[in-house]
Design an enzyme around this catalytic site. Structure first.
Site, mmCIF file in Angstrom:
data_model
loop_
_atom_site.group_PDB
_atom_site.id
_atom_site.type_symbol
_atom_site.label_atom_id
_atom_site.label_comp_id
_atom_site.label_asym_id
_atom_site.label_seq_id
_atom_site.Cartn_x
_atom_site.Cartn_y
_atom_site.Cartn_z
ATOM 1 C CB CYS A 107 67.905 95.892 21.596
ATOM 2 S SG CYS A 107 67.459 96.685 23.435
ATOM 3 C CD GLU A 158 74.906 94.296 19.614
ATOM 4 O OE1 GLU A 158 74.658 93.371 19.178
ATOM 5 O OE2 GLU A 158 74.564 95.411 20.077
ATOM 6 C CG HIS A 210 72.422 94.414 22.813
ATOM 7 N ND1 HIS A 210 72.933 95.941 22.024
ATOM 8 C CD2 HIS A 210 71.311 94.691 23.746
ATOM 9 C CE1 HIS A 210 72.631 96.820 22.243
ATOM 10 N NE2 HIS A 210 71.546 95.803 23.514
HETATM 11 N N1 LIG Z 1 69.094 99.235 25.042
HETATM 12 C C1 LIG Z 1 67.317 99.878 25.129
HETATM 13 O O1 LIG Z 1 67.669 100.892 24.241
HETATM 14 C C2 LIG Z 1 66.622 98.920 25.325
HETATM 15 C C3 LIG Z 1 65.199 99.410 24.457
HETATM 16 C C4 LIG Z 1 64.248 99.563 25.336
HETATM 17 N N2 LIG Z 1 64.539 101.247 25.672
HETATM 18 C C5 LIG Z 1 63.439 98.931 26.499
HETATM 19 O O2 LIG Z 1 64.053 99.472 27.141
HETATM 20 O O3 LIG Z 1 63.636 98.131 26.186
#
Ligand SMILES: NC(=O)CC[C@H](N)C(=O)O
EC number: 4.3.2.10
Length: 193
Positions: free
Chosen positions: A77, A177, A175
């Site tokens: 991510c 996980e 993700h």
């Molecule tokens: N889940 C997150 O941390 C997202 C990563 C990043 N801040 C986004 O919005 O794409």
């Protein structure tokens, strides 16, 4: 197998450790350079806002360490996004591992892109045994456009890179996980690289 989970205060560590435990492995949470260098696999997690996460990376010198690693590294991510050249989120310079920039979804779609979506055009040992159009869990407002490092696509507003690879560096926007059996298989594939 020694698995290092990079600890820089911006990762969803617990869920990654639980996922590794379910596979019979222990992840070592560390920001110690020699500990990270000596690991057979490195996981670079990330949740939250890019510029503050990058500040945390820099404060422990990890921004210089990560690009020099030679073992398989999996950015998850925000971790994947920070491995790119730049992200529009907080106008943040990235680690420059993947030669691509992270951009924001437009206001034509609801952001964050949150929930289950499919991956396809799978092109890497990371996806061994994974069928096209399997569902994975994502939560993000920024994305990596398609590029020469794309190894999986997803569509939300437009096609984007849901996974990237360059040599030993892998990044996934989803993700694993938090993506059930399919995510576990992807983690297993990463550990078997
Ligand atoms: N889940 C997150 O941390 C997202 C990563 C990043 N801040 C986004 O919005 O794409």
């Amino acid at each position: 197998m020694k698995i290092a989970i990079i600890d820089y205060g911006a990762g969803n560590i617990k869920s990654i450790q639980f996922a590794l435990n379910r596979l019979g492995f222990e992840g070592i949470l560390t920001n110690n350079p020699s500990e990270i260098r000596s690991a057979e696999k490195v996981i670079f997690p990330g949740v939250g806002e890019a510029s503050s996460a990058m500040k945390k990376l820099k404060s422990s010198g990890l921004d210089e360490l990560i690009p020099t690693l030679t073992q398989p590294v999996l950015g998850i991510c925000l971790g994947m996004q920070l491995m790119c050249n730049h992200t529009e989120e907080g106008d943040t310079k990235g680690l420059g591992i993947f030669d691509t920039n992270i951009v924001q979804f437009s206001n034509r779609v609801k952001v964050p892109h949150m929930g289950w979506n499919t991956i396809y055009n799978l092109q890497s040992p990371l996806f061994q045994g994974i069928n096209e159009k399997e569902y994975l869990y994502l939560v993000h407002s920024y994305y990596a456009p398609l590029s020469k490092n794309t190894i999986a696509n997803t569509i939300y507003e437009k096609e984007f890179s849901s996974a990237l690879q360059l040599n030993n560096f892998y990044g996934v926007q989803f993700h694993p996980e938090k993506s059930g059996m399919v995510g576990e298989q992807i983690l297993k594939n990463f550990l078997n690289l």
